[in-house]
Design a protein around this motif. Structure first.
Motif, short mmCIF file in Angstrom:
data_model
loop_
_atom_site.label_atom_id
_atom_site.label_comp_id
_atom_site.label_asym_id
_atom_site.label_seq_id
_atom_site.Cartn_x
_atom_site.Cartn_y
_atom_site.Cartn_z
N PHE A 280 0.83 -1.20 0.00
CA PHE A 280 0.00 0.00 0.00
C PHE A 280 0.87 1.26 0.00
CE2 PHE A 280 -2.20 3.13 2.86
CZ PHE A 280 -3.09 3.59 1.92
N GLU A 281 1.89 1.28 0.87
CA GLU A 281 2.76 2.46 0.95
C GLU A 281 3.59 2.62 -0.32
OE1 GLU A 281 2.84 4.85 3.08
OE2 GLU A 281 1.32 4.00 4.39
N LYS A 284 1.38 4.06 -2.93
CA LYS A 284 1.14 5.49 -2.69
C LYS A 284 2.29 6.34 -3.20
CE LYS A 284 0.24 6.01 1.66
NZ LYS A 284 -0.13 6.72 2.88
N ARG A 285 3.52 5.89 -2.94
CA ARG A 285 4.68 6.66 -3.39
C ARG A 285 4.76 6.71 -4.92
NH1 ARG A 285 10.09 5.91 0.23
NH2 ARG A 285 9.24 6.66 2.19
N LEU A 287 2.24 6.42 -7.05
CA LEU A 287 1.16 7.28 -7.54
C LEU A 287 1.45 8.75 -7.25
CD1 LEU A 287 -1.86 5.04 -6.51
CD2 LEU A 287 -1.10 5.53 -8.84
N ALA A 288 2.13 9.02 -6.13
CA ALA A 288 2.49 10.40 -5.80
C ALA A 288 3.44 10.96 -6.86
CB ALA A 288 3.13 10.47 -4.42
N ALA A 296 3.56 11.68 -0.18
CA ALA A 296 2.61 10.62 -0.51
C ALA A 296 1.30 10.77 0.25
CB ALA A 296 3.23 9.25 -0.23
N SER A 297 1.33 11.48 1.38
CA SER A 297 0.09 11.67 2.15
C SER A 297 -0.85 12.68 1.49
CB SER A 297 0.42 12.13 3.57
OG SER A 297 1.02 13.40 3.56
N ILE A 299 -1.71 12.65 -1.83
CA ILE A 299 -2.25 12.17 -3.10
C ILE A 299 -3.78 12.29 -3.11
CG2 ILE A 299 -0.35 10.58 -3.52
CD1 ILE A 299 -2.05 8.32 -2.47
N ALA A 303 -6.31 8.19 -6.05
CA ALA A 303 -5.02 7.53 -5.98
C ALA A 303 -4.90 6.70 -4.70
CB ALA A 303 -3.89 8.56 -6.05
N ARG A 304 -5.42 7.23 -3.61
CA ARG A 304 -5.39 6.48 -2.35
C ARG A 304 -6.25 5.21 -2.47
NH1 ARG A 304 -3.84 7.97 2.65
NH2 ARG A 304 -3.52 10.10 1.91
N ALA A 307 -4.28 2.77 -4.47
CA ALA A 307 -3.17 2.23 -3.68
C ALA A 307 -3.66 1.14 -2.73
CB ALA A 307 -2.49 3.35 -2.90
#
Length: 344
Positions: A280-281, A284-285, A287-288, A296-297, A299, A303-304, A307
């Motif tokens: 997941f993390e 996120k990175r 997609l960021a 990444a927080s 996005i 996108a979340r 992810a």
């Protein structure tokens, strides 16, 4: 240590800094005075209450809640020495200046993963005159309020704390200062183990109730009570077996009986949670970067959502392709410890 200024020059510099911070001319600094002083010199930590408490605690050796000049001078002389030591370790060509390449090499060597954009921000936060290099004076002035022992990890964490202070004064630390990508998998595994352990008593009660005879009769009684229009009575009848199972389990072994078999459950859930959270993390990175977002927080909700889907798919795929191995290990352990198999 190679001296960069005379003792007299250092004393004059620290005294001037203390006077600038002491906006009320009281001869000491309390928490509010420190906050006011940092606002006066426009330091990035002026709103970071979390770190201001740490600074006050670190400098106030007498523990009276006040920073006297003698304490201030002693702390920052020591900080100067530590910052000079780290500066020299980063300055590989020993020319008294740090360039971006040297900073990147030092961070990589310390195990800190920093992308190009974040490295640029980190570098230019200290390069105040924008000449493409960081002098020791720039390095020292930016980091001198760091309340912890100087290492590249604490320096980078301090930088993230100073630049991530929002208008409300909250500090958001980035996960980059940790174990890199591996840290997410470890965090996920630990979180899964903790959540499974926390819910183990409920799982134990559930399994006990399933194993009891006569449960169909109890269920039928509850259903009939609901149909008769007496929901409160139905709730009482349903809670009766639960209370009884809790009493029986407690008598059979106290607290330990509610956690029977939890160790094996943790072994099962740990890799699944680690893979899910780590994937997941990582998603996120990725997609960021695709969205052009540095954090990444930040996005987008879509996108979340994607992810989270990626984390679930990767976790399920790995679990399906490794199920036979984990089942074999799990069943062997059940046989060794003579524990009846429980489906969760």
């Amino acid at each position: 240590m190679e001296e960069r200024e005379s003792q007299k020059a250092r004393d004059e510099r620290l005294l001037l800094l203390f006077k600038n911070l002491d906006t009320r001319n009281e001869g000491h600094l309390d928490l509010e005075g420190l906050r006011r002083g940092l606002k006066r010199i426009n330091h990035p930590l002026k709103d970071a209450d979390h770190l201001l408490h740490e600074i006050l605690t670190a400098v106030d050796t007498s523990k009276d809640g006040l920073i006297q000049y003698s304490e201030f001078k002693h702390f920052f002389e020591g900080a100067d020495r530590e910052l000079w030591r780290i500066f020299r370790s980063v300055d590989q060509d020993r020319n008294g200046k740090i360039d971006k390449g040297e900073l990147r090499i030092a961070l990589t060597r310390a195990g800190i993963a920093v992308d190009t954009n974040r490295l640029e921000e980190f570098f230019y936060s200290m390069d105040k005159n924008n000449d493409g290099v960081i002098s020791f004076e720039e390095w020292r002035d930016f980091l001198m309020f760091m309340p912890r022992e100087a290492t590249l990890h604490t320096i980078y964490s301090y930088y993230l704390s100073s630049v991530k202070v929002n208008p409300e004064g909250d500090v958001n630390l980035s996960a980059e200062v940790s174990l890199g990508g591996l840290g997410y998998f470890i965090a996920g595994g630990v979180a899964g183990a903790i959540s499974r352990t926390a819910t183990a008593p409920f799982d134990r009660i559930k399994v006990y109730l399933i194993a009891q005879t006569g449960k169909s009769t109890a269920k039928r009684t509850v259903v009939e009570t609901v149909k008769s229009g007496e929901p409160l009575q139905a709730a009482k009848k349903a809670s009766g077996p639960i209370r009884e199972s809790i009493r029986i389990l407690w008598r059979s072994g106290g607290v330990k009986s509610f956690f029977a078999g939890n160790g094996l459950n943790v072994v099962k859930v740990l890799p699944e949670s680690a893979i899910k959270f780590g994937s997941f993390e990582a998603a996120k990175r990725t997609l960021a970067r695709l969205e052009g977002v540095e954090d990444a927080s930040q996005i987008s909700p879509m996108a979340r959502f994607l992810a989270g889907g990626v984390g679930g798919v990767v976790s399920q795929w790995v679990q399906n392709h490794a199920t036979w191995r984990w089942d074999i290990i799990f069943n062997i352990a059940l046989q060794i410890f003579h524990i009846p198999h429980r489906h969760t």
